[in-house]
Design an enzyme around this catalytic site. Structure first.
Site: not given
Ligand code: COA
Length: 373
Positions: A220, A259, A310
């Site tokens: 995450h 994802h 990210d």
């Protein structure tokens, strides 16, 4: 939750309703309260987005001015919390520092009967950067910083406390934009964890502490730190290309890619990638951006996997001199807005979240006395 539907990791399972956000919805993409993420990233400031998420509509100029003043006035830390932060070891992970800080704040400023939940959310939004950087500067520089700076924005406040001087506007703006991009993402793991805790009628500090714990993991939020570690392994784009091929052959997980919901791209990546290039040019770094692009290309060519939010966030933060171990905590300073919005939404129509499981353990056993085992 859709009745009778079963899926590993709850993939594809609808676990509730929300007014707050769409993720990858056909014809909408990523939206906060109906506003497109690109419009927000290009035009809003983070406090405007925080207000939108927490109050359900964009603020007027007067409302935004008052909101910024309120957040500014809530940056101070109680002395007892400063003492706790000084006691947390210097080698602790800052995500653990924030988890402890929020939990402790729940002792000295308990939420009570939930009638001031919006104020509790604003207090957390205002003081998370203070907690983080008070601990960081105390343990790295041996100073007890003033957490009540003159900076109007949370991004300016953050960078000012980190570097002990007012930030360059380019850095402040880029950090602000990443805060907007990270603010909310529907039923992601940390938000769902927060909603599960809220569903028991627990308090906001407990829900946020649990959400921080969920965000910490590298699958995450922790992926932005892991992505920086990955990029740093290589000296140039050629090495990165060969290195990623090897890692894929070794069946390694490449951090910052893939994802659960998006299938072809993550809209947040477009903005982060643009900022990464802008900051690379600004600091004159000619390696990290090409390395990142090379990794991105191999991942798409070989696996049809795309960079998520990210991946380029890592180099964005690196270029503005932010230490890697503060990357995921920055995510907390932003996502507190989404978490709090979901906590309030859960409370508004609460139902205990308690799914069922298929039992796959042993058949009924006869009891065996301890001396006979
Ligand atoms: N690197 C290499 N392979 C990956 C991958 C990655 N980052 N992400 C997914 N895959 C592969 C899986 O190994 C799996 O392959 P298989 O079918 O041959 O076993 C396939 O793609 C499907 O992945 P899966 O793990 O089932 O997807 P998920 O929906 O459960 O997981 C993530 C989603 C985000 C947890 C996953 O993509 C991941 O671990 N990414 C890296 C961590 C990360 O960047 N997290 C931040 C998310 S915003």
């Amino acid at each position: 939750m859709s009745a009778g539907k079963k899926s590993g990791g709850l993939a594809g399972v609808t676990a509730g309703e929300t007014h707050i956000c769409t993720v990858g919805k056909e014809g909408a993409g990523l939206t906060y309260r109906g506003y497109d993420i690109y419009d927000l990233a290009d035009n809003a400031c983070f406090e405007e987005v925080a207000y939108l998420l927490l109050h359900g509509k964009l603020p007027t100029q007067a409302q935004l001015t008052a909101y910024i003043a309120k957040i500014k006035a809530n940056r101070g830390l109680p002395d007892s919390l400063k003492t706790v932060l000084e006691m947390v070891p210097a080698d602790a992970h800052p995500m653990d520092v924030l988890r402890t800080g929020v939990s402790f704040l729940g002792n000295v400023e308990p939420e009570g009967d939930f009638s001031n939940q919006s104020d509790v959310a604003d207090r957390l939004l205002a003081c998370l950067p203070s907690m983080l950087l008070y601990w960081h500067r105390f343990h790295t520089d041996g100073v007890r910083i003033e957490t009540e700076t003159d900076d109007d924005s949370i991004s300016g406040h953050f960078l000012h406390m980190l570097h002990d001087k007012a930030p360059k506007e380019l850095h402040r703006r880029c950090l602000d934009t990443t805060l907007i991009l990270y603010a909310e993402h529907e039923f992601n793991a940390s938000t769902f964890a927060g909603r599960v805790i809220t569903g028991t009628l627990s308090d906001m500090h407990s829900a946020v502490s649990g959400a921080i714990g969920a965000l910490r993991g590298p699958l995450h939020g922790g992926a932005n730190e892991a992505a920086m570690a990955l990029i740093s392994e290589f000296r140039n784009a050629e090495e990165a290309t060969a290195g990623i091929h090897q890692k894929l052959a070794d069946k390694a997980l490449i951090m910052g890619f893939g994802h659960r919901v998006y299938t072809t791209s993550d809209p947040r990546n477009t903005v982060n990638k643009r900022m990464s290039k802008e900051l690379a040019d600004d600091v004159g770094n000619t390696t990290l951006y090409p390395i990142s692009e090379a990794i991105e290309k191999v991942m798409w060519d070989e696996k049809k996997l795309f960079a998520n939010a990210d991946f380029f966030a890592a180099s964005v933060y690196h270029f503005m001199g932010i230490p890697t171990y503060l990357f995921t905590p920055i995510f907390v300073c932003s996502r507190i807005t989404g978490w709090a919005a979901h906590i309030m939404e859960q409370r508004a129509n609460n139902k205990l979240i308690r799914p069922a499981a298929d039992y796959i353990g042993p058949d009924l056993q006869n009891w065996v006395a301890i001396e006979d085992r």
